[in-house]
Write a protein that holds these residues in place. Sequence first.
Motif, mmCIF file in Angstrom:
data_model
loop_
_atom_site.group_PDB
_atom_site.id
_atom_site.type_symbol
_atom_site.label_atom_id
_atom_site.label_comp_id
_atom_site.label_asym_id
_atom_site.label_seq_id
_atom_site.Cartn_x
_atom_site.Cartn_y
_atom_site.Cartn_z
ATOM 1 N N GLU A 248 37.903 47.583 57.378
ATOM 2 C CA GLU A 248 38.003 46.166 56.996
ATOM 3 C C GLU A 248 36.775 45.784 56.168
ATOM 4 N N GLU A 249 36.997 45.498 54.891
ATOM 5 C CA GLU A 249 35.871 45.245 53.992
ATOM 6 C C GLU A 249 35.617 43.736 53.832
ATOM 7 N N ASN A 250 36.240 43.093 52.850
ATOM 8 C CA ASN A 250 35.872 41.705 52.531
ATOM 9 C C ASN A 250 36.610 40.699 53.417
ATOM 10 N N HIS A 324 33.087 46.973 55.881
ATOM 11 C CA HIS A 324 33.292 48.417 55.897
ATOM 12 C C HIS A 324 34.088 48.874 54.678
ATOM 13 N N GLU A 325 33.469 49.765 53.896
ATOM 14 C CA GLU A 325 34.200 50.389 52.793
ATOM 15 C C GLU A 325 34.899 51.658 53.265
ATOM 16 N N CYS A 326 34.123 52.569 53.859
ATOM 17 C CA CYS A 326 34.712 53.859 54.246
ATOM 18 C C CYS A 326 34.176 54.297 55.596
ATOM 19 N N ASP A 343 28.539 49.615 53.782
ATOM 20 C CA ASP A 343 28.710 48.157 53.764
ATOM 21 C C ASP A 343 28.646 47.751 52.295
ATOM 22 N N ASP A 344 29.825 47.471 51.699
ATOM 23 C CA ASP A 344 29.867 47.219 50.254
ATOM 24 C C ASP A 344 29.571 45.774 49.917
ATOM 25 N N GLU A 345 28.295 45.532 49.700
ATOM 26 C CA GLU A 345 27.851 44.267 49.119
ATOM 27 C C GLU A 345 26.486 44.597 48.528
HETATM 28 FE FE1 FEO Z 1 37.318 47.540 48.464
HETATM 29 FE FE2 FEO Z 1 34.261 48.069 47.870
HETATM 30 O O1 FEO Z 1 36.003 48.264 47.439
#
Ligand code: FEO
Length: 639
Positions: A248-250, A324-326, A343-345
């Motif tokens: 679960e990312e954004n 969470h990205e991966c 953590d994609d930000e």
């Molecule tokens: Fe859903 Fe960071 O790509």
Amino acid sequence: MDDDRVSNSSANRHFAQLFVAPSAPVAMRRQLLQAGLGSAALSFLGLPALAASSGQPAIGFTPISVANDDVVRVPDGCTAQLLYAWGDPASAGPAFLADAGNSAAEQAEQAGMHHDGMHFFPFVENGRPSSTHGLLCINHEYTDDGLLHPDGMAAWSHAKTLKSQNAHGVSVIEVELGGNGMDSRWRLVRPSSYARRITARTPLRIVGPAAGAAAMRTREDRRGEVVFGTVANCAMGVTPWGTYLSCEENFNGYFNGLAQPTADQRRYGIHPGGAGFRWHEHDSRFDVASEPNEVNRFGWVVEIDPWRPAQAPVKRTALGRFKHECATVTLAGDGRVVVYLTDDEAFEYLYKFVSRDRFDAARPAHNAGLLDVGTLHVGRFDADGRGRWLALRHGDNGLGVNSGFADQAEILIRTRQAADLVGATKMDRPEWIAVHPHSGEVYCTLTNNRQRRSAAAANPRPENVFGHIIRWREDGADAAAGSFAWDVFVLCGDPQHADPGKRGNIRGDAFGSPDGLWFDRQGRLWILTDVSGNALNGQDYQRLGNNQMLVGDVVSGKIRRFLTGPKGCEITGISQAPDARSLFVNIQHPGEVAGGRSNPAAPLAGSGWPANQFPEATGGRPRSATLVIRRRDGGIVGS
Ligand code: FEO
Ligand code: CA
Ligand code: CA
């Protein structure tokens, strides 16, 4: 999906100091590395100082050019077959309607929007994993509600909210290869007893240290153990016991935050209006003012057993809560399970979970609990090319009641704040992680960070427009080690760029904003790009065309372009059949307009539909889709 806001205002270091330009020859660099020295100095070259020196597979295809047209292009001798597009029935459900007029209930039986991470799980037939029959798990990251409804977001309603929620989540579909030779094609098995859609309304169990905590309880779930739905399912992982991890990312973008968010809410990007989904208008769970704890029940890693369609998916809280990205899984030498997490930000962190107990192939029930007990760590990348994994464990590294964490559950619910406290390294938007199948080296895409103002060792470019790929080798070649040596595999860029700082050091075909990253079984590194709609064909990216997929050799460093996508899409999600002769790839948000939401009242605005029609090219709405790539001669794809 991009969220360009920054939530990390901690004082953690950027490592702006100390970058020594390298001049040592390769042999010396290897010696330095063996001595545990010098790899920071190596990193700017992007040379294979860390890579295994032998055993790399051939990459023989002729690379393709950049492209700007509205089709998928692959090398000569390869084919790309459409398999599963938004709205296609997952099993025996209703067909997609061209005007997107399917109901919310119908959408719950059809492919969701915005395909992302994916994995092929083969059936075992005649005692061997099949390369012609399997289950595909596919994430549906988010929706473009302008495309999802016949009249877009006009007259927003309860029914539109339900349909939007039902277009999220995960598909599990059964697929098989039928026919002979090059006349053979992959198709869905319909009906399938395995197929299912998991949506933003499916009941999921919450387990691990944060399950049942006060901050996880809501009016609907007074025990904090069951949550409806999973959202923002971005990339993924696969466990040795054959389950799928969906990340679960954004999630923050689905919640309507308070006018005056708390500090904890700000740290997770919870703002008034969220990302504009408007679910909160008809589902009070997504209105923070009405249900303050629901937001704590998102931002987790979800485990799905594709072989047990009646089993509820599980949110594994021991893996922490962030965007969470991966969740890339490998095994330590002693059998403990190691999960690399991102953590994609902009300015967020890289994490590693190490299980307490060991994987045992003979004990499925034991394995089912392995991700619930262990230690989550966060990465610190030092300027000397060394790094440490810092435990986020109550009682260690200053994490305790005195620093604001009552117990381990609170450390996991507020993972970002715990990571701030222990001094993690702020990274340039960590996306996917891939572990080399032979050497165990770990590679991670840092997609871009235009907001970085000064160079830092592991993030060596200010205004990082094109991104880079970092890698590390755990000490003692032990995935569970507490320390590692790192370098930069490649700085992405355009070698013709007017600004020397944006040219990068790619040995081969130009690209930027690497996102998806995956090793095939033989050790080819596949790189999938996600240049945002705002940057595609913009000043910096004017020569790089549509988003693309490339293949890299991690020893020579050479990278070749394998695929270019249709207009407006990103390329994300990749997996292969065991024989490596079928490669599954996802095309996400073809025809996306800058800003990400189509306006059906003005469909020609921007670069959007119906000018962009992938995959049908018949004037219909563009649809995210899973493709299968094969070679006409039946050979290994990418070789
Ligand atoms: Fe859903 Fe960071 O790509
Ligand atoms: Ca991504
Ligand atoms: Ca991305």
